[in-house]
Design an enzyme around this catalytic site. Sequence first.
Site, PDB file in Angstrom:
ATOM      1  N   LYS A  16       0.863  -1.173   0.000  1.00 56.73           N
ATOM      2  CA  LYS A  16       0.000   0.000   0.000  1.00 56.73           C
ATOM      3  C   LYS A  16       0.908   1.235   0.000  1.00 56.73           C
ATOM      4  O   LYS A  16       0.786   2.142   0.833  1.00 56.73           O
ATOM      5  CB  LYS A  16      -0.907  -0.079   1.254  1.00 56.73           C
ATOM      6  CG  LYS A  16      -2.046   0.870   1.284  1.00 56.73           C
ATOM      7  CD  LYS A  16      -3.214   0.498   0.398  1.00 56.73           C
ATOM      8  CE  LYS A  16      -4.229   1.620   0.439  1.00 56.73           C
ATOM      9  NZ  LYS A  16      -5.230   1.609  -0.602  1.00 56.73           N
TER      10      LYS A  16
ATOM     11  N   ASP B 278      -6.068 -15.367   5.465  1.00 55.27           N
ATOM     12  CA  ASP B 278      -7.374 -15.770   6.009  1.00 55.27           C
ATOM     13  C   ASP B 278      -8.472 -15.562   4.967  1.00 55.27           C
ATOM     14  O   ASP B 278      -9.411 -16.363   4.867  1.00 55.27           O
ATOM     15  CB  ASP B 278      -7.720 -14.965   7.274  1.00 55.27           C
ATOM     16  CG  ASP B 278      -7.191 -15.610   8.559  1.00 55.27           C
ATOM     17  OD1 ASP B 278      -6.133 -16.272   8.501  1.00 55.27           O
ATOM     18  OD2 ASP B 278      -7.825 -15.446   9.617  1.00 55.27           O
TER      19      ASP B 278
HETATM   20 MG    MG Z   1      -4.027 -14.998  11.555  1.00 55.99          MG
END
Ligand code: MG
Length: 326
Positions: free
Chosen positions: A167, A227
């Site tokens: 970013k 995730d």
């Molecule tokens: Mg984690």
Amino acid sequence: MTERIAVIPGDGIGREVVPAALSVLDALALEFEYVEGEAGDELREETGEALPRETYELAEAADATLFGAAGETAADVILPLREAVGSFVNVRPARAYPGVDALRPETDLVFLRENTEGVYSGHENRLSEDLSTLTRVVTTSASERLAEFACEYVERGGHDGFTVAHKANVMRETDGRFREAVLSVADERGVEAEEVLMDAFATHVCLDPEGFGVVVCPNLAGDVLSDLAAGLVGGLGLLPSANVGEENGLFEPVHGTAPDIAGEGRANPTAAILSAALMLSHLGYEAEAERVESAMTGVLSDGPRTPDLGGDAGTEDVTEAVVSRL
Ligand code: MG
Ligand code: NAI
């Protein structure tokens, strides 16, 4: 040669999935010596300490460490343990498997997450009743070391190159430094490197996971984006990881202690078993690693499956099915 393996199950389902991984390793009848260490929330309740010196030293001295999960004390346990084994990268494969109901069955990603700095370096301060701050640490040396690892990883694995997610348009100094270091190492080594802004990556990877392969990320971004990728392939019960760097390594599922299902015997052992396969590969037992991976993917394809994958089998049923394939 006997390999000395530190085993640290921790809390919650760590105590269910680590024994599952050990049963699978036992089935290979290798000359491994296991030494168990304690860490986590329960230990802190009993002794006041989440990570005793003995456990830290156990991991430091072992040829490899197999870790489960820690609860609220996760940061006090896993961050020092990653340091104990000299790890500077967390390798997180996120792959969809045949037979598993995945949102994006074409997903085949590997995150290479910076494992020593970024916003996880622990420099947080409460300056007043109203104000807290966090210092983000980014060094050229750690970013270059990660990039060197990434170049070797793509060369060894026959990948086309890698994508670096950052970013740097907003965090111009810190992510700017990270971006520049990673891209310049890739350029020197003649490895193809694309860049992507990490927020845009989150969308692109959901819409078109096939557009990505190896993804190099700063610490927090690697945590969050892996995730997210778990969601694309069928859940956190599937993602293994390898904390590696210099020599030693620590192998652990990406998931945590899963308090909502802990103690019920229905945790998916896949992530822990595949972490054990990554450990075998790291120790040079390539054939055995492949056998474990293929037995595990066979079970994912044909069942039995745990409830998170739509089945009704328990941790032990899945483990026994893997062991019997071996
Ligand atoms: Mg984690
Ligand atoms: P989590 O990964 O423990 O659970 C998230 C969700 O995924 C839950 O619904 C859980 O049931 C499910 N899940 C995770 N692993 C599974 C498995 N093997 N089989 C079936 N379902 C599974 O994350 P959460 O709930 O955010 O955190 C719980 C605790 O774990 C917290 O105290 C957190 O600090 C800790 N944690 C520790 C980590 C570590 O030790 N490396 C990593 C992530 C969280």
